[in-house]
Write an enzyme that holds these catalytic residues in place. Structure first.
Site, PDB file in Angstrom:
ATOM      1  N   GLU A   9     -15.791  15.253  -4.818  1.00 55.03           N
ATOM      2  CA  GLU A   9     -16.388  16.561  -4.542  1.00 55.03           C
ATOM      3  C   GLU A   9     -15.468  17.518  -3.793  1.00 55.03           C
ATOM      4  OE1 GLU A   9     -20.817  16.561  -3.520  1.00 55.03           O
ATOM      5  OE2 GLU A   9     -20.299  14.451  -3.427  1.00 55.03           O
ATOM      6  N   ASP A  96     -20.655  11.834  -4.132  1.00 55.07           N
ATOM      7  CA  ASP A  96     -21.420  11.112  -3.109  1.00 55.07           C
ATOM      8  C   ASP A  96     -22.610  10.372  -3.722  1.00 55.07           C
ATOM      9  OD1 ASP A  96     -19.721  12.111  -1.193  1.00 55.07           O
ATOM     10  OD2 ASP A  96     -20.984  13.830  -0.738  1.00 55.07           O
ATOM     11  N   ASP A  98     -25.846  10.096  -3.332  1.00 50.92           N
ATOM     12  CA  ASP A  98     -27.184  10.571  -2.993  1.00 50.92           C
ATOM     13  C   ASP A  98     -27.648  11.424  -4.164  1.00 50.92           C
ATOM     14  OD1 ASP A  98     -25.728  12.894  -2.726  1.00 50.92           O
ATOM     15  OD2 ASP A  98     -25.900  13.003  -0.556  1.00 50.92           O
ATOM     16  N   GLU A 100     -27.939  14.588  -4.566  1.00 55.89           N
ATOM     17  CA  GLU A 100     -27.068  15.734  -4.835  1.00 55.89           C
ATOM     18  C   GLU A 100     -25.794  15.275  -5.527  1.00 55.89           C
ATOM     19  OE1 GLU A 100     -27.384  19.951  -4.134  1.00 55.89           O
ATOM     20  OE2 GLU A 100     -28.712  18.294  -3.649  1.00 55.89           O
ATOM     21  N   TYR A 330     -20.220   7.655   5.368  1.00 63.06           N
ATOM     22  CA  TYR A 330     -20.916   8.843   4.856  1.00 63.06           C
ATOM     23  C   TYR A 330     -21.932   9.351   5.863  1.00 63.06           C
ATOM     24  CZ  TYR A 330     -23.131  11.861   1.382  1.00 63.06           C
ATOM     25  OH  TYR A 330     -23.619  12.948   0.695  1.00 63.06           O
ATOM     26  N   ARG A 332     -24.372  11.721   5.525  1.00 63.24           N
ATOM     27  CA  ARG A 332     -25.720  12.143   5.120  1.00 63.24           C
ATOM     28  C   ARG A 332     -26.524  10.905   4.769  1.00 63.24           C
ATOM     29  NH1 ARG A 332     -22.501  16.301   3.019  1.00 63.24           N
ATOM     30  NH2 ARG A 332     -23.041  18.342   3.855  1.00 63.24           N
ATOM     31  N   HIS A 377     -27.316   3.433   1.757  1.00 65.97           N
ATOM     32  CA  HIS A 377     -26.305   3.928   2.688  1.00 65.97           C
ATOM     33  C   HIS A 377     -26.374   3.141   3.986  1.00 65.97           C
ATOM     34  CE1 HIS A 377     -26.269   8.172   0.679  1.00 65.97           C
ATOM     35  NE2 HIS A 377     -25.739   7.231  -0.067  1.00 65.97           N
TER      36      HIS A 377
END
Length: 908
Positions: A9, A96, A98, A100, A330, A332, A377
């Site tokens: 990203e 990532d 997740d 998103e 990570y 988030r 996570h």
């Protein structure tokens, strides 16, 4: 030469990972999202512009199919990615892990359309060589349930914002916005201010004493507070309701309390003057405090706010850099779990630093209390199989401070409990007036600090910290003690505290509203929109927010319901887990069903809305005759004139006056001297100029009236009134004093002048560019040079007086060689190299802004040259030639994800 193409990203992450993978791999970034729903009418594909739903970017009549377009500033980058893909023999989508990130991976796949090469979904939670190599060796498929959930969230938010915001434009003010979570967060802040407005102060008294246990005790003096009179407990602040009256249980019944007045409290002090006290009871209980769980996103944001003074967005920005450069996992996440390697690393480091006695026999395992936590996570922790101490990282500034916080919290989470003893002593005696009084003293002794050696959590209410001790003498029941001092102390109840960023995040999480990764952007949005502003660290709602929330509560009650917003998160979690259907849930939200009305009907059948009523708020009750109105240029007051004519007088409300401080008395004071109306105080004894006082946008001030023949460049001296001054009682002498500011305090040893000045945020000293806050406004006239030098000798404190730090640092610009930083400006965030400023575009965000994108923005700004002066009147400008741009639309079918072919408009 063929290569394996890895797409992540961010450019920073790409550089780090490319160094780990070595030859045979090309690592490139997508620079965040590569496509999204249309942001403006210009982005809508030409063939869709006639569709009634086109403005939404979602075909609500056909399974809520979204229209995806590649961002204008990403088209050249997509061409680059497609070029790299041509020579690739494998594609790794390493965004990532997740919702998103999963959606970005799918968008890349859907846009790039790789042919005849394997495509892998590569996931990792930390950027270390071992983690990256393991991710390459163990890829998976794209999780379409996660993609569906992210898409459902995006469509839901688009429908909410694009349907409700126009109602705000028409009925409140143009340029406003509504959002599924942002509006609820605004409502929370407004509701808290409403509580403060309704709050009524209650006064109560008690006795505080210092008691002497005698010389035989090493700790002989100890404090105690009055507990009861004649076996009836003395009232405390918690016994009073927000109306200022005793709560029902405290006023009568078995739990009744005695409400001491000042007179009775002072009489008790007098009656206890010669009293001998004895210990009535002593209770000792073991004290145990378990370690705090490792950080997840929200607890990291809260603790960074308490301990480091970071905003939520600053915390996430710094954490993003730490993650991309391989220092932390990570950031988030809503999980508090640690991997076995992380637990081992933390235990080893705790043993090495503090000794084996600080290590529990077995590892501590934490489970998340967050509903639907993504346990895939880990918690936020230092990266790697062995942790680097902060000193070993080579980090500096904010990155060092945040890493140290994460490191300490992770180590402490695997250490032993803190142990100690809590002691409560009750001592009593008889007053000369006949009452039997009992005092209470509490103490705590920590016998084994355990994890507190490594880390102590902050608190929001300024209460006792976990490592604080209060020692009491070792007295026993029946022992005699004497009162060294006894004083009557008055107290007042306080309204509920305003939210700070930390406490608002905590409240949102406890109500299960929104997701941890969105809280920073939510708070940023309500601040940027002007719904909320900061007073110190407190979040204060603007009167504009009151109008917006009132409209939403009256006409969209379900959409701003705390329960509905939390339930919607459950729905999205079920979509992510494959338990619910995306289209069914979107249809229920937009079109409604047998149980609820849909958004479409709510918007189309609003009925009559009185915009003036929405913007009007009575001050001091409905019969006071004084109203606040939210106008186009800000809030203002309306009230009766001396003849009783309603709404005949008007006055501006200072921008920094919180709503709960606008009492009827304050409103009448503002109406008595409305903005622009001058109150003549007399002539200045030195200049002979007329001195006047009046109300301004930022409150009352005094100024001099310059003569008509004064030079055009001449400016009158002005000075804001002190907090303890009012226009009604202001004298000429006070005004002359205010006009004398800034005052020269003296000159330091280096020949630099120190001045005392009064600013919008309070009194301060100024020496060159170095400013220091003063404790009181009176110091502006009293402080000496010696006292000022003593203040400057102290380290500068972080806080409001300190210069605002950049939002993000991005390295040096390749053209100018100067540091590129992102700052918050009057018209939004911008990137600067010190010479040129480039405003961030709609598609840019501070968190995702990369050095490459920043350099590109600055290059575009540099090409335009210096800012041009305003054109002279009458100058003509040649009309610009119109060119048609390509419109790209990517659509999906409900059964299978496919992308529609691009259609290019002919050039004009």
């Amino acid at each position: 030469m063929a290569h394996k193409l890895v797409i992540v990203e961010s450019p920073a992450k790409a550089r780090t990972i490319e160094g780990y993978l070595g030859r045979g791999y090309v690592v490139e970034s997508s620079i965040g999202h590569i496509r999204d729903l249309p942001q403006s009418a210009a982005d809508i594909p030409a063939k869709l512009k006639g569709e009634p739903w086109a403005r939404l970017g979602v075909d609500v009549d056909h399974d809520f199919e979204p229209v995806y377009v590649v961002s204008r500033d990403k088209k050249s980058h997509m061409t680059k990615l497609k070029g790299l893909l041509k020579d690739a023999d494998e594609l790794y989508l390493a965004t990532d892990e997740d919702r998103e990130g999963e959606a970005i991976a799918w968008h890349l796949l859907d846009e790039l359309k790789p042919k005849n090469i394997p495509v892998h979904r590569m996931v990792f939670h930390e950027i270390t060589p071992a983690a990256i190599n393991a991710a390459v060796a163990n890829p998976r498929e794209i999780d379409m349930d996660l993609v569906e959930a992210q898409e459902a969230r995006r469509i839901l938010d688009r429908l909410y914002g694009y349907e409700v915001s126009p109602v705000l434009w028409r009925k409140v003010m143009s340029g406003l916005s509504a959002g599924r979570v942002q509006s609820v967060a605004t409502r929370l802040v407004v509701d808290r201010e409403r509580e403060r407005i309704r709050f009524r102060v209650a006064s109560y008294w008690d006795l505080e004493g210092t008691f002497d246990a005698g010389s035989r005790h090493e700790q002989r003096m100890f404090p105690a507070r009055l507990h009861s009179v004649d076996d009836v407990r003395v009232a405390r602040g918690s016994d009073f309701g927000p109306d200022g009256e005793l709560k029902a249980g405290a006023a009568s019944g078995s739990k009744a309390v005695v409400h001491l007045t000042k007179t009775r409290a002072e009489a008790l002090v007098e009656g206890l003057h010669d009293t001998e006290f004895s210990i009535r009871s002593r209770e000792s209980r073991p004290y145990t405090r378990k370690p705090y769980a490792p950080f997840r996103t929200t607890t990291l944001q809260q603790e960074a706010s308490r301990k480091l003074g970071f905003s939520a967005s600053s915390t996430m920005s710094v954490a993003q850099r730490l993650y991309e450069n391989g220092f932390i996992t990570y950031m988030r996440t809503d999980s508090t779990t640690l991997s076995e390697t992380a637990i081992t690393a933390a235990r080893n480091q705790a043993r090495d630093l503090y000794g084996a006695e600080y290590l529990p026999d077995s590892p501590r395992v934490y489970t998340s209390k967050v509903k639907n936590a993504q346990e895939a996570h880990e918690a936020v922790r230092p990266a790697g199989d062995s942790f680097r101490t902060p000193a070993q990282t080579g980090l500096t500034g904010d990155q060092f401070r945040l890493y140290e916080l994460i490191w300490m919290r992770t180590i402490a989470s695997q250490m032993r409990d803190a142990q100690g003893q809590s002691v409560t002593i009750r001592l009593g005696g008889a007053a000369s007036t006949g009452e039997d009084v009992v005092f209470s003293a509490s103490g705590r002794v920590i016998t084994f600090h355990g994890f507190l050696k490594a880390y102590v959590e902050g608190n929001d209410d300024g209460g006792t910290s976990d490592d604080q001790e209060t020692r009491l003498p070792n007295v026993g029941e029946g022992d005699s003690v004497s009162a060294a001092t006894l004083t009557a102390e008055g107290h007042s109840t306080k309204p509920p505290a305003r939210y700070t960023e930390a406490t608002l995040i905590k409240e949102l999480e406890e109500r299960e509203i929104g997701r941890p990764s969105t809280y920073a952007s939510i708070i940023g949005t309500i601040l940027n929109r002007g719904y909320v502003y900061k007073k110190g660290t407190a979040l204060v709602p603007a009167w504009l927010a009151f109008s917006v929330v009132r409209l939403l509560e009256e006409h969209f009650a379900r959409l701003v319901s705390y329960e509905f917003t939390a339930e919607m998160e459950d729905v999205l979690d079920d979509v992510a887990g494959g338990r619910r259907d995306r289209n069914t849930e979107l249809a229920a939200f937009y079109f409604g069903n047998d149980q609820v009305e849909g958004l479409q009907k709510l918007v189309n059948e609003l009925g009559d809305i009185d915009a003036k009523e929405l913007a009007t708020f009575p001050i001091g009750g409905p019969d006071s005759g004084v109203h606040l109105r939210v106008g186009k240029y800000g809030p203002y007051l309306e009230g009766p004139d001396d003849e009783g004519n309603a709404f005949a007088t008007k006055a501006n409300v200072p921008d920094d006056l919180p709503p709960d401080e606008l009492t009827l008395d304050r409103a009448q004071e503002l109406l008595a001297t409305p903005a622009g109306e001058e109150q003549v105080l007399g002539e200045h004894p030195e200049t002979g100029l007329t001195v006047v006082a009046k109300n301004g946008r930022y409150g009352p001030f005094v100024t001099e009236l310059l003569p008509e023949d004064a030079p055009k460049k001449a400016k009158p001296r002005t000075g804001s009134l002190f907090k303890d001054m009012s226009l009604e009682t202001l004298t000429l002498d006070q005004a002359v004093q205010l006009l004398s500011l800034p005052r020269v305090v003296g000159v330091d040893d280096d020949g630099e002048t120190i001045t005392a000045q009064n600013g919008r945020y309070g009194p301060y000293l100024k020496r060159g560019t170095d400013s220091r806050s003063l404790a009181s406004e009176q110091q502006l006239f009293d402080i000496t040079l010696t006292e000022a030098l003593e203040i400057y000798a102290q380290p500068k404190q972080r806080g409001r007086a300190a210069a605002a730090p950049p939002l993000k640092e991005l390295g040096n610009d390749p053209v100018s060689g100067q540091p590129m930083v992102v700052k918050a400006g009057r018209f939004g965030e911008y990137v600067t190299d010190g010479e040129y400023n480039a405003t961030l575009r709609k598609d840019d965000s501070v968190e995702q802004l990369t050095p490459e994108r920043a350099a590109e923005l600055l290059a575009e700004r540099r090409e335009k040259g210096p800012a041009k002066k305003a054109a002279k009147k009458g100058a003509r400008k040649a009309p610009a030639k119109k060119t048609a741009t390509k419109k790209t639309a990517a659509k999906k079918t409900a059964a299978k994800k496919t992308t529609a072919k691009k259609t290019a408009a002919k050039k004009a």
